[in-house]
Design a protein around this motif. Sequence first.
Motif, PDB file in Angstrom:
ATOM      1  N   ALA A  51       0.843  -1.194   0.000  1.00 39.75           N
ATOM      2  CA  ALA A  51       0.000   0.000   0.000  1.00 39.75           C
ATOM      3  C   ALA A  51       0.885   1.252   0.000  1.00 39.75           C
ATOM      4  CB  ALA A  51      -0.930  -0.021   1.213  1.00 39.75           C
ATOM      5  N   GLY A  52       0.279   2.408   0.289  1.00 43.55           N
ATOM      6  CA  GLY A  52       1.046   3.647   0.366  1.00 43.55           C
ATOM      7  C   GLY A  52       1.120   4.407  -0.941  1.00 43.55           C
ATOM      8  N   HIS A  53       0.155   4.184  -1.836  1.00 44.32           N
ATOM      9  CA  HIS A  53       0.189   4.872  -3.130  1.00 44.32           C
ATOM     10  C   HIS A  53      -0.514   6.225  -3.059  1.00 44.32           C
ATOM     11  CE1 HIS A  53       1.025   0.658  -4.229  1.00 44.32           C
ATOM     12  NE2 HIS A  53       1.804   1.219  -5.138  1.00 44.32           N
ATOM     13  N   GLU A  54      -0.189   7.078  -4.030  1.00 43.77           N
ATOM     14  CA  GLU A  54      -0.610   8.473  -3.985  1.00 43.77           C
ATOM     15  C   GLU A  54      -1.348   8.888  -5.256  1.00 43.77           C
ATOM     16  OE1 GLU A  54       2.920  10.729  -3.231  1.00 43.77           O
ATOM     17  OE2 GLU A  54       3.383   9.663  -1.360  1.00 43.77           O
ATOM     18  N   VAL A  55      -2.053  10.010  -5.139  1.00 44.23           N
ATOM     19  CA  VAL A  55      -2.851  10.551  -6.239  1.00 44.23           C
ATOM     20  C   VAL A  55      -2.384  11.969  -6.543  1.00 44.23           C
ATOM     21  CG1 VAL A  55      -5.181  11.251  -6.953  1.00 44.23           C
ATOM     22  CG2 VAL A  55      -4.853   9.141  -5.636  1.00 44.23           C
ATOM     23  N   VAL A  56      -2.305  12.300  -7.822  1.00 44.43           N
ATOM     24  CA  VAL A  56      -2.058  13.674  -8.258  1.00 44.43           C
ATOM     25  C   VAL A  56      -3.370  14.251  -8.777  1.00 44.43           C
ATOM     26  CG1 VAL A  56      -0.853  15.178  -9.889  1.00 44.43           C
ATOM     27  CG2 VAL A  56       0.364  13.259  -8.822  1.00 44.43           C
ATOM     28  N   ALA A  57      -3.816  15.341  -8.185  1.00 49.66           N
ATOM     29  CA  ALA A  57      -5.021  16.045  -8.622  1.00 49.66           C
ATOM     30  C   ALA A  57      -4.630  17.451  -9.078  1.00 49.66           C
ATOM     31  CB  ALA A  57      -6.047  16.085  -7.492  1.00 49.66           C
ATOM     32  N   MET A  58      -5.614  18.242  -9.479  1.00 46.49           N
ATOM     33  CA  MET A  58      -5.334  19.557 -10.057  1.00 46.49           C
ATOM     34  C   MET A  58      -5.756  20.691  -9.119  1.00 46.49           C
ATOM     35  SD  MET A  58      -3.971  18.790 -12.950  1.00 46.49           S
ATOM     36  CE  MET A  58      -3.490  17.064 -12.765  1.00 46.49           C
ATOM     37  N   GLN A  59      -4.991  21.763  -9.142  1.00 45.34           N
ATOM     38  CA  GLN A  59      -5.395  22.986  -8.456  1.00 45.34           C
ATOM     39  C   GLN A  59      -6.719  23.490  -9.050  1.00 45.34           C
ATOM     40  OE1 GLN A  59      -4.090  24.121  -5.826  1.00 45.34           O
ATOM     41  NE2 GLN A  59      -1.904  23.654  -5.770  1.00 45.34           N
ATOM     42  N   HIS A  60      -7.545  24.074  -8.202  1.00 46.64           N
ATOM     43  CA  HIS A  60      -8.831  24.664  -8.583  1.00 46.64           C
ATOM     44  C   HIS A  60      -9.854  23.616  -9.042  1.00 46.64           C
ATOM     45  CE1 HIS A  60      -6.649  28.371  -8.201  1.00 46.64           C
ATOM     46  NE2 HIS A  60      -5.842  28.064  -9.196  1.00 46.64           N
ATOM     47  N   SER A  61      -9.560  22.351  -8.784  1.00 46.07           N
ATOM     48  CA  SER A  61     -10.519  21.302  -9.128  1.00 46.07           C
ATOM     49  C   SER A  61     -11.602  21.222  -8.057  1.00 46.07           C
ATOM     50  CB  SER A  61      -9.803  19.957  -9.232  1.00 46.07           C
ATOM     51  OG  SER A  61      -9.186  19.620  -7.988  1.00 46.07           O
ATOM     52  N   PHE A  67       1.707  20.744 -18.099  1.00 43.42           N
ATOM     53  CA  PHE A  67       2.219  19.378 -18.045  1.00 43.42           C
ATOM     54  C   PHE A  67       3.497  19.268 -17.225  1.00 43.42           C
ATOM     55  CE2 PHE A  67       4.668  15.836 -20.084  1.00 43.42           C
ATOM     56  CZ  PHE A  67       3.920  14.810 -19.536  1.00 43.42           C
ATOM     57  N   ASP A  68       4.350  20.265 -17.264  1.00 37.84           N
ATOM     58  CA  ASP A  68       5.569  20.225 -16.457  1.00 37.84           C
ATOM     59  C   ASP A  68       5.232  20.133 -14.971  1.00 37.84           C
ATOM     60  OD1 ASP A  68       7.267  20.314 -18.628  1.00 37.84           O
ATOM     61  OD2 ASP A  68       7.459  22.494 -18.602  1.00 37.84           O
ATOM     62  N   SER A  69       4.183  20.833 -14.572  1.00 35.81           N
ATOM     63  CA  SER A  69       3.732  20.775 -13.181  1.00 35.81           C
ATOM     64  C   SER A  69       3.283  19.370 -12.811  1.00 35.81           C
ATOM     65  CB  SER A  69       2.588  21.776 -12.965  1.00 35.81           C
ATOM     66  OG  SER A  69       2.024  21.641 -11.685  1.00 35.81           O
ATOM     67  N   VAL A  70       2.604  18.706 -13.733  1.00 34.12           N
ATOM     68  CA  VAL A  70       2.159  17.324 -13.487  1.00 34.12           C
ATOM     69  C   VAL A  70       3.361  16.395 -13.351  1.00 34.12           C
ATOM     70  CG1 VAL A  70       0.851  15.377 -14.430  1.00 34.12           C
ATOM     71  CG2 VAL A  70      -0.043  17.706 -14.662  1.00 34.12           C
ATOM     72  N   LYS A  71       4.319  16.541 -14.247  1.00 30.59           N
ATOM     73  CA  LYS A  71       5.511  15.674 -14.186  1.00 30.59           C
ATOM     74  C   LYS A  71       6.246  15.834 -12.863  1.00 30.59           C
ATOM     75  CE  LYS A  71       7.614  16.868 -18.029  1.00 30.59           C
ATOM     76  NZ  LYS A  71       8.650  16.856 -19.094  1.00 30.59           N
ATOM     77  N   LYS A  72       6.320  17.053 -12.366  1.00 35.39           N
ATOM     78  CA  LYS A  72       7.009  17.297 -11.094  1.00 35.39           C
ATOM     79  C   LYS A  72       6.256  16.677  -9.917  1.00 35.39           C
ATOM     80  CE  LYS A  72       9.193  21.621 -12.581  1.00 35.39           C
ATOM     81  NZ  LYS A  72       9.190  23.101 -12.434  1.00 35.39           N
ATOM     82  N   ALA A  73       4.930  16.594 -10.026  1.00 35.20           N
ATOM     83  CA  ALA A  73       4.124  16.065  -8.921  1.00 35.20           C
ATOM     84  C   ALA A  73       4.140  14.541  -8.869  1.00 35.20           C
ATOM     85  CB  ALA A  73       2.684  16.561  -9.048  1.00 35.20           C
ATOM     86  N   VAL A  74       4.435  13.909  -9.986  1.00 34.72           N
ATOM     87  CA  VAL A  74       4.425  12.447 -10.057  1.00 34.72           C
ATOM     88  C   VAL A  74       5.696  11.883  -9.435  1.00 34.72           C
ATOM     89  CG1 VAL A  74       4.600  10.506 -11.685  1.00 34.72           C
ATOM     90  CG2 VAL A  74       2.883  12.281 -12.040  1.00 34.72           C
ATOM     91  N   CYS A  81      -0.264   6.480  -8.117  1.00 36.13           N
ATOM     92  CA  CYS A  81      -1.100   5.440  -8.720  1.00 36.13           C
ATOM     93  C   CYS A  81      -2.132   6.019  -9.676  1.00 36.13           C
ATOM     94  CB  CYS A  81      -1.786   4.597  -7.649  1.00 36.13           C
ATOM     95  SG  CYS A  81      -3.030   5.488  -6.669  1.00 36.13           S
ATOM     96  N   ALA A  82      -2.425   7.322  -9.566  1.00 34.09           N
ATOM     97  CA  ALA A  82      -3.465   7.904 -10.413  1.00 34.09           C
ATOM     98  C   ALA A  82      -3.270   9.398 -10.583  1.00 34.09           C
ATOM     99  CB  ALA A  82      -4.845   7.644  -9.824  1.00 34.09           C
ATOM    100  N   ILE A  83      -3.709   9.896 -11.733  1.00 35.93           N
ATOM    101  CA  ILE A  83      -3.841  11.329 -11.981  1.00 35.93           C
ATOM    102  C   ILE A  83      -5.324  11.592 -12.206  1.00 35.93           C
ATOM    103  CG2 ILE A  83      -3.275  13.252 -13.506  1.00 35.93           C
ATOM    104  CD1 ILE A  83      -0.622  11.829 -14.120  1.00 35.93           C
TER     105      ILE A  83
END
Length: 396
Positions: A127-137, A173-180, A185-187
């Motif tokens: 376990a211990g997986h993470e999610v990347v979400a978006m600002q202002h979502s 997209f650069d912001s997404v790459k930095k967050a991953v 496990c998910a965007i």
Amino acid sequence: MEKKEYINRAEGVMLHVYNRFPVVFDHGNGMYLYDTDGKKYLDFGSGIGVMALGYNVAELNQTLKKQIDKLTHTSNLYYHVPMIEAAEKITKMSGMDQVFFTNSGAEAIEGAIKVAKKYAYKRDGHAGHEVVAMQHSFHGRTVGALSATGTDHYREPFYPLMGGVSFAEFNDFDSVKKAVNENTCAILLEPVQGEGGIYPADPEFLQEVRGLCDEKDILLIFDEIQCGMGRTGSLFAYQKYGVKPDILTSAKALGCGVPVGAFLVTEKVAKNSLEPGDHGTTYGGNPLVCASVSKVCDLMEKYQIPNHVKEKTPYLEAALDKLVQKKPWLLGRRGMGYMQGLILDSSIPVGSVVQKALDNGLIILSASGNVIRLLPPLIAEEKEIDEMIRILDKIL
């Protein structure tokens, strides 16, 4: 009974978590709502995107009445025909493979996150997986959905929330790459942000995020609770972009007034994630709501609702653009299909415009960033667009 008495009764017994407008609605028909005083309102909010087919739809009403006389609940320990038919239709229309019916959009998001975590757990053995979400979502107000909602003021009073969520900038997209990272496990994102201010995704952004997910075996979750079911001119917004998610969430117009949501998955995800005992719901997918979903799918197809939106969108956008040019305190328009936003100058609070519109018989919504949000029923014709513009022109 007088409107004021109704409101006083409500305020005496209902928890005050909404700053409701001083109107008591009684019934609706087509594009219009009527209050207890008999006043008529043109609806360009559709119950925050729910009433896609408008009000008092005879074919849908008859389906629900018939189902009430047959069966409303069995629990998910058993099969029933409306569930099977609804599942067949929504998977075919969405291009996904399997579906789980929930009671709401927030529950659909909760389920989608659990699917992604279980997928990664089975793949990695921990376990211990993470999610990347978006600002202002905006994804909902339950703890998991709120944890992935990228607006601080919604989250802060309820800390600590679910951990393992980081936020990237939408359309960056650069912001997404930095967050991953290696635990992602998910965007999770909305192809068109709604509550956040009506921001459509850039096609290149979605393509790049899809490529990153494919490269790293990360699941891509699209929240189409507001922008799906025909609102953008295709049944789901992802179909307009040509970028398919691994998990898709739906609600709002899925039931056209009956409380139902869903998360849908590809076959690959279905075979490698949730198993019996991992997830469940008492009411989700009961015969009544599934009868509604099934009929809504039929009516969307019968009346070619997405095509109607696609055909009428240029007229709506041209009318709104003309209004923007006319009013110096309107700074611009953005949106897609029947999901449009007008950006107001900060000197004019959007709430005051929404109230003034209501006073003049027009229902509109607000969104973050001082934006007028327009989510009309998807049956809106040019005459209703003209009427909306006339009222907005007057009050602005």
